[in-house]
Scaffold this motif. Sequence first.
Motif, PDB file in Angstrom:
ATOM      1  N   GLU A   1      47.226  36.211  39.101  1.00  0.00           N
ATOM      2  CA  GLU A   1      46.371  35.965  37.933  1.00  0.00           C
ATOM      3  C   GLU A   1      44.934  36.386  38.207  1.00  0.00           C
ATOM      4  OE1 GLU A   1      47.231  32.183  35.655  1.00  0.00           O
ATOM      5  OE2 GLU A   1      48.255  31.736  37.541  1.00  0.00           O
ATOM      6  N   VAL A   2      44.428  36.048  39.411  1.00  0.00           N
ATOM      7  CA  VAL A   2      43.059  36.428  39.777  1.00  0.00           C
ATOM      8  C   VAL A   2      42.945  37.949  39.867  1.00  0.00           C
ATOM      9  CG1 VAL A   2      41.303  36.302  41.588  1.00  0.00           C
ATOM     10  CG2 VAL A   2      42.595  34.247  40.950  1.00  0.00           C
ATOM     11  N   ASP A   3      43.921  38.568  40.507  1.00  0.00           N
ATOM     12  CA  ASP A   3      43.894  40.028  40.630  1.00  0.00           C
ATOM     13  C   ASP A   3      43.921  40.703  39.254  1.00  0.00           C
ATOM     14  OD1 ASP A   3      43.789  39.923  43.372  1.00  0.00           O
ATOM     15  OD2 ASP A   3      45.942  40.220  43.673  1.00  0.00           O
ATOM     16  N   ALA A   4      44.658  40.118  38.312  1.00  0.00           N
ATOM     17  CA  ALA A   4      44.740  40.696  36.966  1.00  0.00           C
ATOM     18  C   ALA A   4      43.380  40.649  36.271  1.00  0.00           C
ATOM     19  CB  ALA A   4      45.789  39.963  36.141  1.00  0.00           C
ATOM     20  N   VAL A   5      42.635  39.542  36.453  1.00  0.00           N
ATOM     21  CA  VAL A   5      41.311  39.432  35.840  1.00  0.00           C
ATOM     22  C   VAL A   5      40.348  40.448  36.456  1.00  0.00           C
ATOM     23  CG1 VAL A   5      39.312  37.914  35.551  1.00  0.00           C
ATOM     24  CG2 VAL A   5      41.622  37.010  35.224  1.00  0.00           C
ATOM     25  N   LEU A   6      40.513  40.729  37.753  1.00  0.00           N
ATOM     26  CA  LEU A   6      39.590  41.630  38.447  1.00  0.00           C
ATOM     27  C   LEU A   6      40.001  43.094  38.377  1.00  0.00           C
ATOM     28  CD1 LEU A   6      38.841  39.557  41.685  1.00  0.00           C
ATOM     29  CD2 LEU A   6      37.318  39.950  39.750  1.00  0.00           C
ATOM     30  N   ALA A   7      41.178  43.356  37.848  1.00  0.00           N
ATOM     31  CA  ALA A   7      41.686  44.729  37.842  1.00  0.00           C
ATOM     32  C   ALA A   7      40.698  45.692  37.179  1.00  0.00           C
ATOM     33  CB  ALA A   7      43.032  44.782  37.128  1.00  0.00           C
ATOM     34  N   GLY A   8      40.315  46.742  37.914  1.00  0.00           N
ATOM     35  CA  GLY A   8      39.407  47.742  37.383  1.00  0.00           C
ATOM     36  C   GLY A   8      37.958  47.331  37.335  1.00  0.00           C
ATOM     37  N   ARG A   9      37.622  46.161  37.865  1.00  0.00           N
ATOM     38  CA  ARG A   9      36.232  45.696  37.833  1.00  0.00           C
ATOM     39  C   ARG A   9      35.587  45.870  39.215  1.00  0.00           C
ATOM     40  NH1 ARG A   9      35.647  39.930  35.430  1.00  0.00           N
ATOM     41  NH2 ARG A   9      33.585  40.735  34.872  1.00  0.00           N
ATOM     42  N   PRO A  10      34.272  46.119  39.260  1.00  0.00           N
ATOM     43  CA  PRO A  10      33.591  46.419  40.523  1.00  0.00           C
ATOM     44  C   PRO A  10      33.276  45.150  41.333  1.00  0.00           C
ATOM     45  CG  PRO A  10      32.033  46.506  38.720  1.00  0.00           C
ATOM     46  CD  PRO A  10      33.364  46.241  38.099  1.00  0.00           C
ATOM     47  N   ALA A  11      34.274  44.610  41.999  1.00  0.00           N
ATOM     48  CA  ALA A  11      34.093  43.422  42.837  1.00  0.00           C
ATOM     49  C   ALA A  11      35.196  43.392  43.876  1.00  0.00           C
ATOM     50  CB  ALA A  11      34.115  42.144  42.000  1.00  0.00           C
ATOM     51  N   ARG A  12      34.922  42.678  44.986  1.00  0.00           N
ATOM     52  CA  ARG A  12      35.896  42.562  46.066  1.00  0.00           C
ATOM     53  C   ARG A  12      36.189  41.094  46.320  1.00  0.00           C
ATOM     54  NH1 ARG A  12      32.730  46.316  50.333  1.00  0.00           N
ATOM     55  NH2 ARG A  12      30.962  45.586  49.078  1.00  0.00           N
ATOM     56  N   LEU A  13      37.422  40.689  46.102  1.00  0.00           N
ATOM     57  CA  LEU A  13      37.825  39.307  46.360  1.00  0.00           C
ATOM     58  C   LEU A  13      38.078  39.148  47.851  1.00  0.00           C
ATOM     59  CD1 LEU A  13      38.656  36.489  45.307  1.00  0.00           C
ATOM     60  CD2 LEU A  13      40.987  37.388  45.095  1.00  0.00           C
ATOM     61  N   LEU A  14      37.244  38.352  48.509  1.00  0.00           N
ATOM     62  CA  LEU A  14      37.404  38.137  49.945  1.00  0.00           C
ATOM     63  C   LEU A  14      38.163  36.867  50.273  1.00  0.00           C
ATOM     64  CD1 LEU A  14      34.026  39.177  51.603  1.00  0.00           C
ATOM     65  CD2 LEU A  14      35.953  40.574  50.886  1.00  0.00           C
ATOM     66  N   LYS A  15      38.049  35.859  49.410  1.00  0.00           N
ATOM     67  CA  LYS A  15      38.647  34.573  49.762  1.00  0.00           C
ATOM     68  C   LYS A  15      39.067  33.833  48.502  1.00  0.00           C
ATOM     69  CE  LYS A  15      37.728  30.414  52.548  1.00  0.00           C
ATOM     70  NZ  LYS A  15      36.683  29.684  53.319  1.00  0.00           N
ATOM     71  N   LEU A  16      40.310  33.391  48.486  1.00  0.00           N
ATOM     72  CA  LEU A  16      40.830  32.560  47.402  1.00  0.00           C
ATOM     73  C   LEU A  16      41.309  31.255  48.028  1.00  0.00           C
ATOM     74  CD1 LEU A  16      41.778  32.010  44.505  1.00  0.00           C
ATOM     75  CD2 LEU A  16      43.888  33.259  45.042  1.00  0.00           C
ATOM     76  N   THR A  17      40.652  30.170  47.668  1.00  0.00           N
ATOM     77  CA  THR A  17      40.963  28.868  48.244  1.00  0.00           C
ATOM     78  C   THR A  17      41.591  27.978  47.186  1.00  0.00           C
ATOM     79  OG1 THR A  17      39.104  29.023  49.781  1.00  0.00           O
ATOM     80  CG2 THR A  17      40.015  26.833  49.396  1.00  0.00           C
ATOM     81  N   ALA A  18      42.750  27.451  47.493  1.00  0.00           N
ATOM     82  CA  ALA A  18      43.421  26.509  46.595  1.00  0.00           C
ATOM     83  C   ALA A  18      43.337  25.116  47.211  1.00  0.00           C
ATOM     84  CB  ALA A  18      44.874  26.915  46.389  1.00  0.00           C
TER      85      ALA A  18
END
Length: 415
Positions: free
Chosen positions: A340-357
């Motif tokens: 879900e997070v990757d889908a929101v960021l798809a094609g956007r200029p950002a790098r997800l380094l950490k996803l904490t649940a």
Amino acid sequence: MRLIHTADWHLGQTLHGASREYEHARFLDWLLEQIAEQAADALLIAGDVFDGQNPPIPALAQFYRFLARATLRFPDLDIVVVAGNHDSGSRLEAPSPLLNEMGVRVIGGLPCDGDGGFDPERMVFPLHDRSGAVAARCVAMPYIRMADLPPVEEEEGVDPLIEGVRRLYAAAAEAGRRNLRPGEALILTGHCYMTGASLSELSERKILGGNQHALPVDVFPEDAAYVALGHLHRAQAVGGRETVRYSGSPIPLALDENAYAHQVALVEFASGRMVEHKPLRVPRFVAIHRLPASGKAAAPEAVLEELRQLALDPALPRESWPYLEVSVDLAEPRPALRDEVDAVLAGRPARLLKLTARLTGSGETLAEAAPDIELAALAPEDVFRRLYARSHEGEPSPALLAAFHELVASVQESA
């Protein structure tokens, strides 16, 4: 005499797998411009030049390229480098015969005399003002390791570790004083963890050893005009002494370091004392966004919406794309959260380094949840429900229970 004090470059570092080479290159370019703009006479690097004792080749190249550019552009600039706990002292010192010819002084470990004893005279270097006159003597103390400490007899109320450090600094300062002339400033360096200092929990650790590894500020003599410290990444004075300071790291070395400004220190001396200390703020070359902005994890829907609304500049080159940390509260299982997070960021200029649940259940172990019941007396579904409650709120969904029962049945059939 104007000196730039910096430390904790950590060349070669990666942040959750992301290279920092671009940020370090931009910082080193900026630092060269500051040396020119501030008319600095000396540059002091107080340890942790590299992020590890065996730095990658690109990190070594960055460091030596910077030194070459600095000495070519500013031939009168005095440069002093000491090793930190992340550095290999011997590796840092290895090119000293060449660096000395360039006017760069490097101390990786405590120098010894012919008998193997501590020789502080070899740590004392003159620093010159813009006229070429000696304005200060720098005593370049590197990171002190346990093996460096002199033997100290057991004595009530005396910590042998701290007393050993104190004796080393006393000998070093005395060597500096022996070389000092009227009107010259005594400058010390250190790479250590000081009592009462504020550290970054994610990227720093207490060093030296023993239960009392934090050093008191009185290990440094009062007559020192300035003590240039490294190790802690937040710029700060220590122990109420404005002349004993950490410069801080030039870039954030952990995601939780985004909240404060990073800097190098410009320090001016006259007539043997510090007359001005000025922070030079280092630009943030890559932004860090921690979501939620409140700093506290939130429900997935709220965090995903905040992520959608995050303003991002599509014109940024890829190496400048901001780093993201996303923290989510999970009241129930959500196996597709990363998708879900990757889908929101798809094609956007950002790098997800950490996803904490963050799981919002009780956190109780099975023994805590059922202290008076034998495990054998619990049905498999009872165990499953108790384990679910440890991590999540409410009851497991019918679909999840059905999947669990299907799994139990398949195990029993194969037994």
